[in-house]
Design an enzyme around this catalytic site. Structure first.
Site, short mmCIF file in Angstrom:
data_model
loop_
_atom_site.label_atom_id
_atom_site.label_comp_id
_atom_site.label_asym_id
_atom_site.label_seq_id
_atom_site.Cartn_x
_atom_site.Cartn_y
_atom_site.Cartn_z
NE ARG A 37 -4.43 -1.31 1.80
CZ ARG A 37 -5.43 -1.48 2.66
NH1 ARG A 37 -5.31 -1.06 3.91
NH2 ARG A 37 -6.55 -2.06 2.28
CE LYS A 199 -20.48 -15.97 7.04
NZ LYS A 199 -20.70 -15.25 8.31
N GLY A 356 -9.56 -8.30 -0.67
CA GLY A 356 -8.40 -8.85 0.02
C GLY A 356 -8.08 -10.28 -0.33
N GLY A 379 -13.01 -3.29 0.72
CA GLY A 379 -14.42 -2.88 0.86
C GLY A 379 -14.82 -1.81 -0.13
#
Length: 407
Positions: A37, A199, A356, A379
């Site tokens: 990053r 999920k 991720g 996200g």
């Protein structure tokens, strides 16, 4: 696509440039364990200093409950200095007298890293007074932290709106926004999306939005089990969100109505337990035993997925196919990743990946450098795929020009 300012539009010489970056990096024994990053923001910082700007870095780090040496950005600033090969000064607060004095001491081309913005509760509360204190330290604002752009915090949104600072996208932010535009606003068709992970519940909005954007939707990972159950199949001990079987059925029905192709596993690698090198075998999804769980896609599914990619022009990928952290359940993800990379390198596919687990899987497959664009957003990437305008991006947008009415 909305228009936003970027560094091409910014006059920075002699200006105090507040740059929102994401220095929330993994640490080990007090040192940066993964500098990916930090490497992303080096071009923006180098450009701003090269143009004579005074670069003042803002970032969060971890989830502290107030000032805490464990969450100090000081060691991260030291790693940035190593990577950029220039001194990086450090202030032990991001507002107040110490920050003000550190900024006042800067010369053109200097770099200053301010302490963790989350040491102040006003950051996550998006407090306007705190945002004004941050804004008072600068003349212009540059956001180069796409990975934090989905958060409506003081240093990502109110610093612009309450602080009334002119705002620009940094180079890393611009690359992310350009990639999203290329993937969704002006993609080359046919477009295929791979959505994996554990999920369905975390990706319902994503699946709904993708159905309006793509020709083919490939569903993998444990979330595919819920869709298999919606088709009436038995999946043994596999992870299933029973309460979302109805939602999965609705997505399948909507896909048929929209004439979209949905690809689900036709065979699977199963095992009695999730553990590295656990005894496993391949079965049809019609023959999953009651005492096993699905942990990866099988060879027929891999072959089908790769054939879909071969006839696609654009790929959007979020989520792995199997439990890729454990061999041999990484095989499906690796083989598909290698195929996507080969097609991309050959100029036959524009590939966009993020999240991720997805980035980790591409690293496992050693293909990250051969994908068109790999988002570090997590996200933020996911919310963008859901069709949302991120708060940290919204404040960078230029107002649409008013249309003159015909008289």
């Amino acid at each position: 696509m909305p228009i936003f300012r970027n560094l091409d539009d910014a006059e920075v010489k002699g200006k105090r440039v507040l740059v929102r970056v994401d220095l929330n990096v993994p640490m080990q024994d007090g040192k940066v364990a993964d500098s990916s990053r930090i490497e992303e923001i080096v071009p923006t910082i180098a450009e701003l200093t090269g143009k004579g700007g005074k670069v003042i870095l803002l970032s969060h780090f971890g989830r502290p409950k107030g000032p805490d040496p464990k969450y100090s950005l000081r060691p991260v600033a030291a790693e940035l200095a190593r990577l950029i090969k220039r001194p990086v000064a450090f202030a032990d607060d991001c507002v107040g007298p110490n920050a003000q004095a550190a900024v006042a001491a800067m010369r053109n081309g200097d770099i200053l890293c301010l302490e963790n913005t989350r040491f102040h509760s006003g950051e996550e509360k998006n407090d306007k007074d705190f945002a004004k204190q941050l804004a008072a330290l600068g003349d212009i604002f540059v956001n180069d932290a796409f990975s934090a752009a989905h958060r409506e915090h003081a240093s990502t949104t109110s610093i612009v709106t309450a602080g009334k600072l002119p705002a620009y996208a940094g180079r890393a932010m611009k690359a992310e926004l350009d990639a999203l535009e290329r993937a969704f606003e002006r993609p080359e068709h046919p477009v295929t999306a791979i959505v994996g992970g554990a999920k369905v519940s975390t990706k319902l909005e994503l699946l709904g939005n993708l159905l309006t954007k793509v020709e083919t939707l490939i569903i993998g990972g444990a979330m595919a089990n819920t869709f298999l159950v919606a088709q009436g199949k038995r999946v043994g001990k596999s992870l299933v969100e029973t309460e979302l079987v109805g939602a999965a059925h609705e997505i399948l029905s909507r896909a048929r109505m929209l004439r979209r192709e949905i690809v689900l596993p036709v065979d699977a690698v199963v095992a009695a337990e999730l553990a590295a090198h656990a005894p496993s075998h391949v079965v049809s999804v019609d023959d999953v035993g009651a005492d096993v769980m699905i942990l990866d896609i099988g060879p027929r599914t891999i072959e089908h997925v790769i054939s879909v990619l071969a006839r696609s022009k654009t790929l959007v990928w979020n989520g792995p196919f199997g439990a890729f952290e454990h061999e041999p359940f990484d095989n499906g993800t690796i083989e598909v990743a290698e195929a996507a990379a080969e097609l991309t390198a050959a100029g036959k596919l524009a590939s966009f990946a993020g999240g991720g687990d997805t980035v980790a899987a591409l690293n496992v497959a050693s293909v990250k450098d051969r994908i068109t664009h790999v988002s570090t957003g997590g996200g933020a990437f996911l919310e963008s795929l859901e069709g949302k305008t991120l708060p940290g991006v919204k404040v960078l947008l230029l107002p649409e020009p008013s249309r003159a009415t015909a008289g």
